[in-house]
Design a protein around this motif. Structure first.
Motif, short mmCIF file in Angstrom:
data_model
loop_
_atom_site.label_atom_id
_atom_site.label_comp_id
_atom_site.label_asym_id
_atom_site.label_seq_id
_atom_site.Cartn_x
_atom_site.Cartn_y
_atom_site.Cartn_z
N UNK A 25 -4.86 -5.47 -5.45
CA UNK A 25 -2.96 -5.37 -5.28
C UNK A 25 -2.05 -5.70 -5.96
N UNK A 26 -2.56 -6.66 -6.80
CA UNK A 26 -1.36 -7.27 -7.54
C UNK A 26 -1.75 -6.54 -9.26
N UNK A 27 -2.89 -5.89 -9.60
CA UNK A 27 -2.87 -5.20 -11.09
C UNK A 27 -1.87 -3.57 -10.81
N UNK A 28 -2.85 -3.45 -9.26
CA UNK A 28 -2.22 -1.81 -9.08
C UNK A 28 0.02 -1.63 -8.72
N UNK A 29 0.01 -3.27 -8.29
CA UNK A 29 1.58 -3.28 -8.87
C UNK A 29 2.32 -3.92 -9.95
N UNK A 30 1.43 -4.30 -10.68
CA UNK A 30 1.88 -4.52 -12.31
C UNK A 30 1.60 -3.83 -12.48
N UNK A 31 0.96 -2.86 -12.88
CA UNK A 31 0.65 -1.23 -13.22
C UNK A 31 1.96 0.07 -13.01
N UNK A 88 0.97 -1.23 0.26
CA UNK A 88 -0.13 -0.21 -0.08
C UNK A 88 1.02 1.56 -0.61
N UNK A 89 2.09 0.90 0.83
CA UNK A 89 2.98 2.19 0.54
C UNK A 89 3.51 2.41 -0.69
N UNK A 127 3.10 5.93 -2.30
CA UNK A 127 4.40 7.22 -3.16
C UNK A 127 5.28 7.00 -4.84
N UNK A 128 5.34 5.83 -5.13
CA UNK A 128 5.79 5.39 -6.74
C UNK A 128 5.87 6.93 -7.45
N UNK A 129 6.79 7.01 -8.15
CA UNK A 129 6.29 7.94 -9.23
C UNK A 129 7.51 7.20 -9.91
N UNK A 130 7.09 6.79 -10.95
CA UNK A 130 8.11 6.31 -12.43
C UNK A 130 9.15 7.09 -12.82
N UNK A 131 9.36 8.53 -12.24
CA UNK A 131 9.97 9.61 -12.92
C UNK A 131 11.41 9.91 -11.98
#
Length: 176
Positions: A150-156, A97-98, A102-106
């Motif tokens: 969670x799996x979908x968001x992680x893959x995304x 969740x955390x 906060x994840x930002x690909x840049x």
């Protein structure tokens, strides 16, 4: 005060101004309409400015919250996620969740954290052979929607990282 012979009790409003030479009825109506339109335009401008400011402040607060969560996450799990174990992927864990918040690909730090998380995930899946059981914990039937989400968001997040860094040389990505 004096009786004019008109039986109606309605008061008459003189729309002509102080003298009939100053303005006629049409000019007064036109000026009133223009003033009303100007006030309406000002109200719309103020409303739009308030909405833009509200959106900007909200985005600023979210970014501050993401920064705070990122700092606590890195302090808890380490820069390269050395403190990650199997329980970190379970349904009761705050780790995914955390990370997804906060994840930002840049940000290269975020991409490095995601890569290390993928490496840990791959290692745990090689041991157990099942990603779903890793995310679901002991009982998948009790929370399948949480696991799928969670799996979908992680893959995304992984796809975002790949797409965002497609032109960079990424020697730290692992090949499967």
């Amino acid at each position: 005060m004096f009786f004019s012979g008109d039986p109606s009790t309605r008061k008459r409003v003189d729309l002509g101004g102080r003298s009939s030479k100053e303005r006629d009825r049409q000019k007064l109506l036109e000026q009133t309409r223009l003033e009303r339109n100007r006030r309406l335009w000002l109200r719309q401008q103020n409303s739009a400015a308030i909405k833009i400011q509200k959106c900007f402040r909200g985005r600023k607060e979210v970014e501050a919250a993401r920064s705070k969560v990122r700092k606590n996450f890195l302090k808890t799990y380490g820069e390269l996620c050395h403190s990650v174990d199997r329980q970190c992927f379970g349904p009761d864990s705050d780790f995914p969740r955390q990370l997804l918040f906060f994840f930002n690909p840049t940000y290269s730090t975020d991409v490095s954290v995601l890569v290390e998380t993928c490496r840990s995930l791959l290692e745990f899946v090689r041991d157990s052979g099942d990603v779903v059981s890793l995310f679901a914990g002991a009982d998948y039937a009790s929370n399948p929607s949480l696991v799928r989400c969670r799996v979908k968001k992680f893959v995304h997040a992984c796809i975002q990282a790949l797409y965002g860094n497609r032109f960079n040389s990424m020697p730290y990505f692992i090949s499967f």
